[in-house]
Design an enzyme around this catalytic site. Sequence first.
Site, PDB file in Angstrom:
ATOM      1  N   TYR A 111       0.797  -1.232   0.000  1.00 39.31           N
ATOM      2  CA  TYR A 111       0.000   0.000   0.000  1.00 39.31           C
ATOM      3  C   TYR A 111       0.828   1.280   0.000  1.00 39.31           C
ATOM      4  CZ  TYR A 111      -3.645  -3.361   1.082  1.00 39.31           C
ATOM      5  OH  TYR A 111      -4.488  -4.439   1.040  1.00 39.31           O
ATOM      6  N   PRO A 124     -11.190   0.073  -2.899  1.00 40.48           N
ATOM      7  CA  PRO A 124     -12.449  -0.550  -3.304  1.00 40.48           C
ATOM      8  C   PRO A 124     -13.639   0.367  -3.051  1.00 40.48           C
ATOM      9  CG  PRO A 124     -11.192  -1.934  -1.779  1.00 40.48           C
ATOM     10  CD  PRO A 124     -10.632  -0.551  -1.711  1.00 40.48           C
ATOM     11  N   HIS A 311      -7.547   1.528   1.161  1.00 34.12           N
ATOM     12  CA  HIS A 311      -7.352   0.137   1.533  1.00 34.12           C
ATOM     13  C   HIS A 311      -6.287  -0.090   2.609  1.00 34.12           C
ATOM     14  CE1 HIS A 311      -7.838  -4.061   1.161  1.00 34.12           C
ATOM     15  NE2 HIS A 311      -8.026  -4.148  -0.125  1.00 34.12           N
ATOM     16  N   SER A 522     -12.016 -11.579  -4.693  1.00 35.63           N
ATOM     17  CA  SER A 522     -12.256 -11.542  -3.253  1.00 35.63           C
ATOM     18  C   SER A 522     -13.722 -11.834  -2.979  1.00 35.63           C
ATOM     19  CB  SER A 522     -11.889 -10.172  -2.675  1.00 35.63           C
ATOM     20  OG  SER A 522     -12.019 -10.177  -1.266  1.00 35.63           O
TER      21      SER A 522
END
Length: 594
Positions: A111, A124, A311, A522
Site C-alpha cells: 500500500y 475498493p 485500503h 475476493s
Amino acid sequence: MLGFLRTMVGKSGMVKPSCLVRPVAVTRITGRYLAHQESLPKLPVPPLKQTCDRYLAVLEPIVEEDELQHTRRLLEEFQTGGVGERLQKGLERRARKMENWLSDWWLKVAYLDYRMPVVVHSSPGVVLPRMEFHDRQGQMRFAAKMISGVLNFKTMIDNETLPVEHLGGQALCMHQYYQVLSSCRIPGTKSDSIVNYSQGRRPPSHITVVHNFQFFVLDVYNRPKTWAKAYSTLIKDRTNKESVRAIQKSIITVCLDAPMPRASEEQYRSRAAVQMLHGGGSRWNSGNRWFDKTIQFIIGEDGSCGVIYEHAPAEGPPIIKLIDHVVEYMKQSEMVRTPMVPLPMPRKLRFNITPEIKNNIEKAKQNLNIMVQDLDVRVIVFPHFGKNVPKSHKMSPDAFIQIALQLAYYRMYKVCCATYESASLRMFRLGRTDTIRSASIDSAKFVKAMDNSAIQNMEKVALFEKAVRGHRTYTDMAIRGQAIDRHLLGLKLTAIEDLTSLPEIFMDTSYAKALHYNLSTSQVPAKTDCVMCFGPVVPDGYGVCYNPMDEHINFAVSAFNSCEDTNASRMAQTLEEALVDLRDLLEQTPKAKL
C-alpha cells in the site's frame, strides 16, 4: 442545506435495535482491546521445504514445462546451498522479536510504497441497495441516519465494547476496526503514511461533508472542540494546511453527490459502482471525494449510495461489518428521542488556489478522466441460485464460485492463469491477508475436462468435487498462516535487507508469472444486499468481487478498456454461464452413480 443536516444528527447510542452488533457491556471496558490482542498467537513462519514444494505445485498449471524445470533447479539450489536456510533463520528471528513479522512490511509493500493512484488501482468501492428518495430532503434525512449509525458503531470502538469476532471457535484480531475511523492516508514522495487521530488526547468530534466540490466541517458531538490556532493572516499555506488537516482528522467523510447520469435498471448497478470507485470523472462527482480518506460514505440525490475506502488500514470484512451495522441501524423505525442538542453550524473549509495549484488541479482532472474512461465495470445480480445450491451439494460456496471463475477464464482464453483470492490472517495478532491460489492442478484438470464431450459426467463431477476440496484445503491452510505467498515475500525482503544480491528464484520468469494476477478476486460476504468492487491489478487482468446471498450472488467484474484482450461484460456473462453449467452438471448426474 447542511444546516438542515446539522439539526437531524442526534446523539448516537439511543436506538435499541433487534439485529445490530451489540456491545458486550453498557459502559467502557478500559484495556479490553489490548488484553484481547495480546492473547492472540503470533503469525508463524512456515517451514522452508513446505513452501518450496507448494510453490512448485502452484506453478504447474500456469507455467510451461521448461520454465517449471528451470524453477525446480533454482529451488533445489536455494534450499541446499544455504541461502534459503539463512533467509529462513533471519525471518524466524524477526518473527520472535515482532508482534507480527509481516504486517509492517505488507503495509509498506502493498500500500504505502505503491506509487499508482489509489483511485481504481487500490481503493475498493461498495454499492448499497438503491434508496427510495429522489430529492435533497430525502438525501439529507438518509445522510443524518447514516451518520448516526456510524457514531453508534464508533461508540463501541471508543468504549472497547465491540464484540470479538470468531472463526471456527478461534478469536480473531480486531485491530483493523480501530484503524478505520478518524484516519487518513498522507501522501509522500517515495512512500505514503497513515495517520490515526482517534488515539490522541482530544480525538476528533467532527465529520467532513463534501457537496458540490466544497468541503465543510460538521461537529457531531456537543462537546468543546480544540481547533488549530486561529489564522493570523490569510497566508495560503496556513489556510490550505488547516483545511486539509480538518479533512484528514474527521471521523468519516460524507459525500453528498449530484444525481448520476440516467441509466436503465439493468445499467444502474454498474453505473453506481463506478460512482463509488471514482465518482464518474471531473464533470460528475469525482470532485466530491478526498480519496486518501479512509472511509467516505457516498449519498446521491437520486438514491444511489455506497462507500469508498482507502485500503491501507483494513481489508473489506471490517468495512462491511460497519456498513451492515449502519444499514440495520437506519432500518429502525422507533428511536428513543432526547431533547435536541444544538450543534455548531457547519464551517466551510477554505483553500487558496494559486496558479500553480490550479495547474495541478487541471492535470489531476485530466489524469483522473483518463482512468475513468479506461475502467470498465459490470455489476450483475446472478439470479439462478446463491449459497443454497453449493450447500445442498455439501460444497463450500466460495470454492464453488472460484472453480466457476477458473472455468470462465479457461473458456475465454484456453489457458489457466495466476489467480489471487484474499485470505484473512486475523487468527493472528495484527494479521492482514495471504493469497488463496485458486488456479491449482486439480482445478486445471477439471476445467480442461468440463467441455470435453469424450469425458463422462460422472468423471467430470469427480474432478469438480476434487477441485472444490482442494480449494477448501488451500483456504484452510492459508488462514492458518501456512500459505506460500507472504512467506516468499518475507524471504525476499529479508534477502533485500541482509544480502548483497537477490536469490535467483525471485528473478525467475516463473516468479513473475506467479505474481501476474490476471484474476484478482475476493469474497466479501455481507448481510446487506450489496457488492464491493475494485479495479484489476494488472493491465490485462480482471478484478472480481462477490457477495453470495442465500438465493442469489452479487458480482462486480472490472477490466481496462485499453486492453484489447479483456472485456468485463464478456467475463461476467461467461461466469454466469459457468455457474449455471456447474449446477446443471451436479443436478443432472444421478447421485446413485457417483
